[in-house]
Design a protein around this motif. Structure first.
Motif, mmCIF file in Angstrom:
data_model
loop_
_atom_site.group_PDB
_atom_site.id
_atom_site.type_symbol
_atom_site.label_atom_id
_atom_site.label_comp_id
_atom_site.label_asym_id
_atom_site.label_seq_id
_atom_site.Cartn_x
_atom_site.Cartn_y
_atom_site.Cartn_z
ATOM 1 N N UNK A 154 0.804 -1.219 0.000
ATOM 2 C CA UNK A 154 0.000 0.000 0.000
ATOM 3 C C UNK A 154 0.840 1.273 0.000
ATOM 4 N N UNK A 155 2.164 1.178 0.045
ATOM 5 C CA UNK A 155 3.056 2.324 0.103
ATOM 6 C C UNK A 155 3.330 2.812 -1.316
ATOM 7 N N UNK A 156 2.736 3.958 -1.680
ATOM 8 C CA UNK A 156 2.777 4.444 -3.058
ATOM 9 C C UNK A 156 4.194 4.647 -3.605
ATOM 10 N N UNK A 157 5.119 5.290 -2.859
ATOM 11 C CA UNK A 157 6.471 5.450 -3.423
ATOM 12 C C UNK A 157 7.135 4.114 -3.785
ATOM 13 N N UNK A 158 6.942 3.091 -2.986
ATOM 14 C CA UNK A 158 7.512 1.781 -3.304
ATOM 15 C C UNK A 158 6.869 1.204 -4.563
ATOM 16 N N UNK A 159 5.552 1.357 -4.694
ATOM 17 C CA UNK A 159 4.864 0.863 -5.884
ATOM 18 C C UNK A 159 5.355 1.578 -7.134
ATOM 19 N N UNK A 160 5.629 2.863 -7.018
ATOM 20 C CA UNK A 160 6.146 3.643 -8.144
ATOM 21 C C UNK A 160 7.540 3.150 -8.539
ATOM 22 N N UNK A 161 8.390 2.922 -7.562
ATOM 23 C CA UNK A 161 9.734 2.397 -7.839
ATOM 24 C C UNK A 161 9.640 1.042 -8.513
ATOM 25 N N UNK A 162 8.785 0.154 -8.023
ATOM 26 C CA UNK A 162 8.615 -1.164 -8.622
ATOM 27 C C UNK A 162 8.102 -1.063 -10.057
ATOM 28 N N UNK A 163 7.159 -0.165 -10.279
ATOM 29 C CA UNK A 163 6.602 0.037 -11.621
ATOM 30 C C UNK A 163 7.701 0.455 -12.594
ATOM 31 N N UNK A 164 8.510 1.420 -12.183
ATOM 32 C CA UNK A 164 9.590 1.906 -13.048
ATOM 33 C C UNK A 164 10.611 0.792 -13.293
ATOM 34 N N UNK A 165 10.980 0.058 -12.253
ATOM 35 C CA UNK A 165 11.968 -1.002 -12.396
ATOM 36 C C UNK A 165 11.489 -2.107 -13.335
ATOM 37 N N UNK A 166 10.238 -2.495 -13.204
ATOM 38 C CA UNK A 166 9.687 -3.542 -14.069
ATOM 39 C C UNK A 166 9.646 -3.068 -15.520
ATOM 40 N N UNK A 167 9.293 -1.812 -15.725
ATOM 41 C CA UNK A 167 9.265 -1.278 -17.090
ATOM 42 C C UNK A 167 10.660 -1.212 -17.698
ATOM 43 N N UNK A 168 11.658 -0.863 -16.912
ATOM 44 C CA UNK A 168 13.039 -0.849 -17.415
ATOM 45 C C UNK A 168 13.456 -2.259 -17.818
ATOM 46 N N UNK A 169 13.133 -3.233 -16.991
ATOM 47 C CA UNK A 169 13.487 -4.619 -17.319
ATOM 48 C C UNK A 169 12.798 -5.084 -18.597
ATOM 49 N N UNK A 170 11.533 -4.705 -18.779
ATOM 50 C CA UNK A 170 10.824 -5.082 -19.998
ATOM 51 C C UNK A 170 11.443 -4.415 -21.215
ATOM 52 N N UNK A 171 11.818 -3.146 -21.083
ATOM 53 C CA UNK A 171 12.437 -2.445 -22.204
ATOM 54 C C UNK A 171 13.764 -3.092 -22.583
ATOM 55 N N UNK A 172 14.547 -3.494 -21.600
ATOM 56 C CA UNK A 172 15.814 -4.165 -21.882
ATOM 57 C C UNK A 172 15.566 -5.466 -22.632
ATOM 58 N N UNK A 173 14.567 -6.236 -22.207
ATOM 59 C CA UNK A 173 14.240 -7.486 -22.890
ATOM 60 C C UNK A 173 13.820 -7.238 -24.332
#
Length: 64
Positions: free
Chosen positions: A39-58
């Motif tokens: 439920x912690x929004x800043x952590x969810x935002x960090x996770x969202x960005x990290x997952x998107x970076x990983x997808x872009x690399x793939x």
């Protein structure tokens, strides 16, 4: 168990099998730490960005 002992196995029908388990038997309950990060929004935002970076690399690797 001795080798001369026999073991008898029998299969339960679907009705008996499903009646032996309750819906909540295998549910994992989250602890306080897990609930906080879900439920912690800043952590969810960090996770969202990290997952998107990983997808872009793939995707970039697959287009080479």
């Amino acid at each position: 168990m001795n080798q001369d002992e026999s073991v008898e196995l029998y299969l339960l029908d679907q009705k008996e099998l499903s009646a032996s388990y309750k819906p909540g038997d295998f549910v994992a309950l989250p602890n306080t730490y897990t609930k906080f990060f879900r439920t912690f929004f800043p952590w969810q935002l960090v996770r969202f960005i990290w997952i998107n970076i990983r997808m872009m690399v793939m995707i970039i690797k697959s287009h080479r």
